[in-house]
Motif scaffolding. Structure first.
Motif, PDB file in Angstrom:
ATOM      1  N   THR A   1     133.728  -3.221 -25.833  1.00 27.93           N
ATOM      2  CA  THR A   1     132.670  -3.890 -25.073  1.00 27.93           C
ATOM      3  C   THR A   1     131.388  -3.071 -25.098  1.00 27.93           C
ATOM      4  O   THR A   1     130.287  -3.620 -25.261  1.00 27.93           O
ATOM      5  CB  THR A   1     133.119  -4.108 -23.613  1.00 27.93           C
ATOM      6  OG1 THR A   1     134.288  -4.929 -23.597  1.00 27.93           O
ATOM      7  CG2 THR A   1     132.027  -4.785 -22.809  1.00 27.93           C
TER       8      THR A   1
ATOM      9  N   VAL B   1     129.642  -3.561 -28.358  1.00 31.55           N
ATOM     10  CA  VAL B   1     128.908  -4.834 -28.398  1.00 31.55           C
ATOM     11  C   VAL B   1     127.542  -4.657 -27.750  1.00 31.55           C
ATOM     12  O   VAL B   1     126.508  -5.057 -28.311  1.00 31.55           O
ATOM     13  CB  VAL B   1     129.697  -5.949 -27.674  1.00 31.55           C
ATOM     14  CG1 VAL B   1     128.850  -7.228 -27.581  1.00 31.55           C
ATOM     15  CG2 VAL B   1     131.002  -6.242 -28.404  1.00 31.55           C
TER      16      VAL B   1
ATOM     17  N   PHE C   1     132.617  -7.941 -31.094  1.00 31.42           N
ATOM     18  CA  PHE C   1     133.156  -8.872 -30.103  1.00 31.42           C
ATOM     19  C   PHE C   1     134.298  -9.691 -30.701  1.00 31.42           C
ATOM     20  O   PHE C   1     135.349  -9.859 -30.071  1.00 31.42           O
ATOM     21  CB  PHE C   1     132.055  -9.801 -29.599  1.00 31.42           C
ATOM     22  CG  PHE C   1     132.509 -10.786 -28.563  1.00 31.42           C
ATOM     23  CD1 PHE C   1     132.721 -10.395 -27.255  1.00 31.42           C
ATOM     24  CD2 PHE C   1     132.729 -12.117 -28.903  1.00 31.42           C
ATOM     25  CE1 PHE C   1     133.167 -11.300 -26.295  1.00 31.42           C
ATOM     26  CE2 PHE C   1     133.164 -13.040 -27.953  1.00 31.42           C
ATOM     27  CZ  PHE C   1     133.385 -12.622 -26.647  1.00 31.42           C
TER      28      PHE C   1
ATOM     29  N   ARG D   1     139.662  -9.775 -23.804  1.00 27.78           N
ATOM     30  CA  ARG D   1     138.254  -9.959 -23.441  1.00 27.78           C
ATOM     31  C   ARG D   1     138.159 -10.280 -21.956  1.00 27.78           C
ATOM     32  O   ARG D   1     138.456 -11.399 -21.537  1.00 27.78           O
ATOM     33  CB  ARG D   1     137.633 -11.091 -24.261  1.00 27.78           C
ATOM     34  CG  ARG D   1     137.512 -10.816 -25.742  1.00 27.78           C
ATOM     35  CD  ARG D   1     136.962 -12.048 -26.452  1.00 27.78           C
ATOM     36  NE  ARG D   1     137.034 -11.924 -27.894  1.00 27.78           N
ATOM     37  CZ  ARG D   1     137.004 -12.951 -28.730  1.00 27.78           C
ATOM     38  NH1 ARG D   1     136.917 -14.187 -28.242  1.00 27.78           N
ATOM     39  NH2 ARG D   1     137.075 -12.766 -30.029  1.00 27.78           N
TER      40      ARG D   1
ATOM     41  N   ALA E   1     133.256  -8.153 -20.994  1.00 30.35           N
ATOM     42  CA  ALA E   1     133.076  -8.371 -22.437  1.00 30.35           C
ATOM     43  C   ALA E   1     132.351  -9.689 -22.701  1.00 30.35           C
ATOM     44  O   ALA E   1     131.403  -9.744 -23.503  1.00 30.35           O
ATOM     45  CB  ALA E   1     134.427  -8.360 -23.137  1.00 30.35           C
ATOM     46  N   TRP E   2     132.774 -10.760 -22.041  1.00 30.08           N
ATOM     47  CA  TRP E   2     132.110 -12.052 -22.232  1.00 30.08           C
ATOM     48  C   TRP E   2     130.655 -11.984 -21.777  1.00 30.08           C
ATOM     49  O   TRP E   2     129.757 -12.496 -22.464  1.00 30.08           O
ATOM     50  CB  TRP E   2     132.860 -13.137 -21.439  1.00 30.08           C
ATOM     51  CG  TRP E   2     134.160 -13.564 -22.045  1.00 30.08           C
ATOM     52  CD1 TRP E   2     135.414 -13.197 -21.653  1.00 30.08           C
ATOM     53  CD2 TRP E   2     134.346 -14.435 -23.178  1.00 30.08           C
ATOM     54  NE1 TRP E   2     136.368 -13.785 -22.450  1.00 30.08           N
ATOM     55  CE2 TRP E   2     135.744 -14.559 -23.384  1.00 30.08           C
ATOM     56  CE3 TRP E   2     133.482 -15.132 -24.015  1.00 30.08           C
ATOM     57  CZ2 TRP E   2     136.284 -15.339 -24.398  1.00 30.08           C
ATOM     58  CZ3 TRP E   2     134.011 -15.914 -25.033  1.00 30.08           C
ATOM     59  CH2 TRP E   2     135.400 -16.020 -25.229  1.00 30.08           C
TER      60      TRP E   2
ATOM     61  N   MET F   1     128.429 -10.274 -24.357  1.00 32.13           N
ATOM     62  CA  MET F   1     128.092 -11.081 -25.528  1.00 32.13           C
ATOM     63  C   MET F   1     127.109 -12.184 -25.180  1.00 32.13           C
ATOM     64  O   MET F   1     126.177 -12.474 -25.943  1.00 32.13           O
ATOM     65  CB  MET F   1     129.377 -11.683 -26.118  1.00 32.13           C
ATOM     66  CG  MET F   1     129.192 -12.196 -27.555  1.00 32.13           C
ATOM     67  SD  MET F   1     128.823 -10.867 -28.716  1.00 32.13           S
ATOM     68  CE  MET F   1     127.382 -11.512 -29.554  1.00 32.13           C
TER      69      MET F   1
END
Length: 611
Positions: free
Chosen positions: A276, A279, A295, A303, A307-308, A311
């Motif tokens: 993460t 990213v 990702f 995830r 993490a989401w 992104m």
């Protein structure tokens, strides 16, 4: 004597205490109970501990401070803080051991205020803290953000000659980091440097402190020291996760890739938190393709929300609103519930891409569908969403209907929209609110002053300049930097201090004619000085981002991507000029300004001129 407390069947209280009986009438000593209580601590023998306590009460045993300390530890290890507290306060003549036992219990279970109160009682009785006292007290200070109390504790640890202990020193660093006291990094660095031994926690805490508070170069330098052959402590996955944001802050893509390679070679890049962080680092350094690759490499079931969110925010910052929307919908399909940060990224992505209706629908759904409270930052995004689309009246209506007072970010969004659409009335309204909310921010004065200058209202321009001087507001100078071969080169507007100044300005002098030959017309409204058109054009040609790009063209081979970071919003003329530069020199140029990324290639920008 030791017991195998994991064997089956479990021993009874009578069996455990039998070795201490000389005869049924012989009283059991408190020290004998203490040994058994200690053997129960940290194990799943809470019921036996309660039985032992009851056994002692039936025999009329009054706990000594030593026995009470063991009882407090036993109850605390099982999470029964009320019982531990009753024992502590009912024991006469407490000792440092008993104080340490309850301090540890309170601290571990986040009873932070109680921790500090007990420590104060301990100090009032002239008991000195030790290696078992200070780490837990400092942890509670960090949890409460009681920085002044923390400084007092720091002073006491110095007085007690304990500050050089690795655990106390690490706790001090962590306390200063969490309390945002990195405005005093020298003090924390002194604590770190004077520690005779440093563990992974102290190294990582120091690196994290630097990175979290914007001291990117210090974080990277300390990481390099940790990686040297002479260092006994090497980075772990937490260290990697902590240092990567420093690369993002300084747009140091080269350094970020080196750290990524270091982590990959040692198997440290498999942890979801590191992935993460990668990213986020790649996205902030302008390499969205690498961010997306990291990702997608993550296993879907690993995830988490962070993490989401990372992104979604990455797509938003690069102006890819529809990709941010698609990522959000995928997150929902995977059963991950959004939070306020999710919607900030999502609404920002819609704003930068002109997805007004989609953004408004998501804004309306926050409470009704996702049970996420609308906060100030979400209203700022929606005002920006409407403002960028030229719907200034609707943006103002949103502000008027807010359930809380509109803050600087909301009025700032409206001011930017008013500037974009040259609506002086809206801009004046927003700017005057901002003059009160953030009087130290020179940018608000500059925007309104520029609009007055465009309209030829020089008396108003002079009034604002006088107001700036009167309030002693310092203008934040525009600066840009570019990384070449891992080294950052900084440029100010009109800068003539660089060792390649002559070559840079020679290239810039040649640019206008080349650009005009393919259709470039300087927008001198961004020069904003009451001078001749020729002087305005020269002023525009020496904006910091143009100096950085010229330096990049001179010092990289054809085809190399140029990545420039600017501390302010890129001006309209520079935005137009860089499109032509990307076409003339056949270069991809990535510019990160204070709001977003612009990817210039073949004479166009990724923002589609919607920014």
């Amino acid at each position: 004597m030791k017991w195998d407390l994991q064997s089956s069947p479990k021993p009874t209280i009578t069996t455990l205490l039998q070795p201490f009986f000389k005869s049924p009438q012989t009283p059991i000593q408190p020290s004998s109970y203490a040994a058994v209580f200690q053997s129960f601590t940290g194990k799943t023998l809470f019921k036996q501990g309660q039985q032992l306590h009851a056994h002692s009460l039936l025999r009329g045993l009054r706990p000594t401070a030593f026995l009470a300390a063991k009882m407090v530890a036993m109850y605390a290890s099982s999470g029964d803080i009320p019982s531990a507290t009753r024992i502590f306060y009912s024991t006469p003549n407490p000792t440092p051991l008993l104080f340490n036992s309850i301090i540890r219990a309170f601290s571990l279970y986040k009873f932070s205020e109680e921790t500090l109160n007990v420590f104060a009682q301990m100090h009032s009785l002239s008991f000195r803290g030790d290696y078992f006292t200070y780490p837990f007290v400092l942890k509670s200070v960090a949890d409460l953000y009681f920085i002044h109390f923390g400084r007092c504790v720091h002073g006491l640890s110095v007085k007690d000659w304990l500050v050089f202990d690795v655990y106390i020193g690490t706790s001090l660093i962590d306390m200063y980091v969490k309390n945002g006291e990195w405005a005093m990094p020298v003090e924390s660095k002194e604590v770190f440097d004077e520690m005779p031994q440093k563990n992974i926690v102290s190294w990582t805490s120091m690196i994290s402190g630097y990175a979290q508070n914007g001291f990117a170069s210090d974080a990277l330098q300390l990481f390099d020291e940790m990686c040297t052959k002479d260092s006994e402590v090497k980075p772990n996955w937490v260290t990697i996760m902590s240092v990567l944001p420093a690369c993002g802050i300084s747009s140091a893509l080269h350094r970020g890739k080196k750290i990524h390679n270091y982590a990959r070679e040692r198997g440290l890049d498999s942890h979801p938190s590191v992935q993460t962080a990668l990213v986020g680092m790649y996205a902030k350094c302008g390499s969205l393709a690498d961010a997306k690759w990291c990702f997608e490499r993550m296993k879907p079931n690993l995830r988490n929300l962070v993490a989401w969110n990372t992104m979604i925010t990455a797509y938003a910052s690069h102006g890819l609103g529809m990709e941010a929307v698609q990522t959000f919908e995928s997150m929902i399909q995977f059963g991950v519930h959004p939070d306020g940060i999710t919607f900030t990224g999502l609404l920002s992505g819609c704003s930068h891409s002109g997805l007004v209706d989609i953004g408004l629908r998501y804004f309306d759904s926050m409470n009704s569908i996702y049970s996420v409270e609308k906060k100030h930052e979400h209203y700022a995004c929606v005002v920006d969403l409407l403002g960028r689309a030229g719907r200034l009246v609707e943006a103002y209506d949103i502000i008027s209907s807010m359930p809380m007072h509109a803050g600087a970010s909301v009025w700032g969004s409206l001011l930017a929209a008013g500037r974009c659409y040259r609506n002086l009335e809206i801009s004046e309204l927003a700017a005057r609110k901002l003059f009160i909310l953030e009087p130290e921010n020179s940018g608000n004065f500059v925007i309104l002053s520029n609009m007055y200058a465009e309209a030829g209202m020089w008396e108003e321009v002079n009034y604002l300049r006088d107001l700036l001087k009167l309030q002693r507001v310092k203008k934040n100078p525009g600066c840009s930097w570019i990384e070449i071969n891992g080294k950052a080169h900084l440029f100010l507007g009109g800068d003539a201090s660089h060792e390649q100044t002559k070559e840079i300005y020679l290239l810039l002098e040649e640019l206008p004619e080349k650009m005009k030959a393919v259709g470039y017309v300087p927008d001198t409204s961004f020069a904003l000085h009451d001078v001749s058109e020729e002087e305005k054009e020269y002023s525009l040609s020496t904006h910091s981002e143009k100096l950085a790009i010229a330096f990049g063209l001179l010092n990289t081979s054809p085809g190399t991507v140029l990545r420039v970071t600017k501390n302010l919003r890129i001006c309209g003329d520079c935005h137009t000029a860089i499109k032509f530069i990307s076409k003339i020199y056949e270069r991809e140029i990535v510019v990160r300004d204070v709001n977003r990324f612009h990817h210039f290639k073949d004479g166009s920008c990724s923002c589609g001129d919607y920014w």
